[in-house]
Design an enzyme around this catalytic site. Structure first.
Site, PDB file in Angstrom:
ATOM      1  N   ARG A  42       2.289 -12.156  -5.041  1.00  0.00           N
ATOM      2  CA  ARG A  42       3.113 -12.445  -6.359  1.00  0.00           C
ATOM      3  C   ARG A  42       4.343 -14.056  -5.117  1.00  0.00           C
ATOM      4  NH1 ARG A  42       6.396  -6.925  -4.348  1.00  0.00           N
ATOM      5  NH2 ARG A  42       5.066  -8.447  -1.890  1.00  0.00           N
ATOM      6  N   ARG A  43       4.368 -13.992  -4.371  1.00  0.00           N
ATOM      7  CA  ARG A  43       4.868 -15.187  -3.705  1.00  0.00           C
ATOM      8  C   ARG A  43       4.565 -16.467  -3.165  1.00  0.00           C
ATOM      9  NH1 ARG A  43       7.812 -11.312   0.919  1.00  0.00           N
ATOM     10  NH2 ARG A  43       5.389 -10.929  -0.161  1.00  0.00           N
ATOM     11  N   LYS A 103      -5.358   4.186  -4.269  1.00  0.00           N
ATOM     12  CA  LYS A 103      -5.139   4.610  -4.037  1.00  0.00           C
ATOM     13  C   LYS A 103      -4.342   6.002  -5.171  1.00  0.00           C
ATOM     14  CE  LYS A 103      -3.906   4.642   0.056  1.00  0.00           C
ATOM     15  NZ  LYS A 103      -3.662   3.952   1.163  1.00  0.00           N
ATOM     16  N   LYS A 203      -5.546  10.615  -1.881  1.00  0.00           N
ATOM     17  CA  LYS A 203      -6.540  10.487  -1.509  1.00  0.00           C
ATOM     18  C   LYS A 203      -7.987  12.237  -1.364  1.00  0.00           C
ATOM     19  CE  LYS A 203      -5.579   7.886   2.158  1.00  0.00           C
ATOM     20  NZ  LYS A 203      -4.890   7.691   3.698  1.00  0.00           N
TER      21      LYS A 203
END
Ligand code: NDP
Ligand code: HSE
Length: 433
Positions: A42-43, A103, A203
């Site tokens: 993202r950065r 998940k 999960k």
């Protein structure tokens, strides 16, 4: 093999480190060198410490990276539903193999990923999505495919296991134990997904889907967290030779007409200290699998953390890379059984109930009458003086197995009785107590 890494946070950074440290061994095991084609984050400018990787590989254009012709394998360790779902569907449809630890996405829309994998002809592996480093999904999807699994019972969330273990060991309340978990870096700044059971429910859905050859999603899982578990509940459990764990339970059952179904749930439960899951302390995970021919199997280890999770990711990377070199793909998702998912009210459970009651003749009879009306049989009843010195008594009742709806209705009716001052604790009981 050229690999696109999506995400370089806790898990992604360890994937990079292990790829670097073990590059020669990985190349030998796969039969070709593994190279990172790019890393989407993202950065770009974020401080990532001393990562052994060329900074020029970082990009914010994840989709552009996935679409590159020189990318064979896409590893997604970003998390969340979007944009991860769109990226992975795009990658799979384009014939790339995908390894993911996500998940939440698998439990929300695993079907879309499996369908895209079939369409594109690549592999979809996700060992790291449940129980971190523990080899669990491969045994369920390969080793146990000759058997019939009847139940999977697990501790699959490290944060809540740390909190409940601390409450058991020190007598601390939930808030105090959560504070310790946060200070030690187990719990995140926003611990909702862990303490409210969302993480374990995702999960549970993945485990149930694999164990029962049935698509089970997060919405099919009955979920309760641990925020209501009190120090008094833990003390009461201890007095009975039990402890409290947040369990994920996926169980198969057959009704009188021979119709099979599954029930999948996550909730705190009392288990006897002699049960194998009772000794799973700290932030460890463990999963207990019961199958017709294999009997009981136990999987134990670290369920979270950068390096343990990266270990599972890399195991998958080796497997899908070998497949690509050999020009094969692993078997598709197995969901042929399509068993119906039974609602929680029909699940067979046992309750541990603590009541503050008036201490006078006829109280036991009135309380027992409520259980009898709902056809719930009592296993044990203990009475002692209440703590307030007001002449009331404490009743601790453990039931035999009954439909969850009957147990819940029993508790509702008890709450309305004049002689019941309060229902102080209601917990389910598991593990043959
Ligand atoms: P982190 O939050 O530590 O890292 C997430 C990474 O994804 C960061 O590198 C971040 O970029 C990047 N990212 C976020 N949004 C975007 C975006 N829109 N585009 C591109 N990159 C983006 O997460 P974790 O490493 O802890 O978890 C990753 C996955 O692994 C999740 O699915 C999680 O459930 C799963 N998992 C995690 C475990 C753990 O112990 N942490 C255990 C088992 C599974 P930037 O660095 O620039 O912020
Ligand atoms: N928050 C999760 C846990 C991380 O505590 O187990 C691993 O999925």
């Amino acid at each position: 093999m050229r690999l696109a890494l999506l995400g370089c946070g806790t898990v992604g950074a360890e994937v990079v480190r292990l790829l670097h440290e073990q590059s020669a061994d990985l190349a030998a095991r796969i039969g070709a060198p593994l190279e990172i084609a790019g890393i989407a984050v993202r950065r770009i400018g974020r401080d990532r410490g001393e990562l052994p990787v060329d900074p020029a590989l970082f990009t914010t254009d994840a989709l552009g990276l996935i679409k590159r012709d020189d990318v064979d394998v896409v590893v997604e360790v970003v998390g969340g539903i979007e944009p991860a779902r769109s990226w992975l569907v795009e990658a799979l449809r384009a014939g790339k193999s995908v390894v993911t630890a996500n998940k939440a996405l698998l439990a929300e829309d695993g079907g879309a990923l499996h369908d895209a994998a079939v369409e594109g002809g690549g592999d979809l592996y996700y060992e790291a999505s449940v129980a971190g480093a523990i080899p669990l999904l491969r045994p369920l999807r390969e080793s146990l495919h000759g058997d019939r699994i009847t139940q999977v019972t697990g501790i699959v969330n490290g944060t809540t296991n740390f909190i409940l273990s601390a409450m058991h060991a020190t007598g601390a309340g939930f808030a105090e134990a959560l504070e310790e978990a946060t200070a030690l870096g187990y719990a995140e700044a926003d611990p909702t997904a862990d303490v409210e059971g969302f993480d374990a429910a995702a999960k549970a859905a993945i485990l149930a889907s694999l164990a029962f050859h049935t698509r089970v999603g997060a919405a099919d899982v009955h979920r309760e967290g641990i925020t209501e578990v009190t120090a008094a509940d833990v003390a009461s459990a201890k007095a009975m030779g039990c402890t409290i764990k947040l369990l994920c339970i996926a169980a198969r059952s057959t009704d009188a007409q021979g119709q099979e179904s599954v029930n999948v749930r996550v909730h705190p439960a009392l288990i006897p200290l002699t049960h194998p899951l009772a000794s799973v302390g700290d932030a460890f995970n463990a999963v207990f699998v019961e199958a017709d021919a294999a009997g009981q199997l136990m999987f134990y280890g670290r369920g979270a953390g950068g390096a343990p999770t990266a270990s599972a990711v890399l195991g998958d990377v080796v497997a899908v890379s070998r497949n690509r070199l050999a020009g094969v793909r692993s078997a598709s998702e197995s969901s042929y059984a399509a068993l119906p998912v039974r609602p929680m009210g029909e699940a067979l459970t046992r309750y541990h109930i603590s009541l503050d009651v008036a201490d006078r003749p006829g109280v036991l009879e009135a309380v027992a009458g409520v259980f009898a009306r709902h056809e719930v049989s009592l296993a044990t009843v203990r009475q002692g003086p209440a703590g307030g010195g007001n002449g009331d008594a404490v009743l601790v009742i453990v039931t035999h197995v009954a439909p969850d709806a009957a147990l819940a209705a029993t508790v509702d009716e008890l709450r309305g009785l004049e002689i019941v001052r309060s229902v102080t604790s209601v917990l389910r009981v598991e593990g043959g107590f």
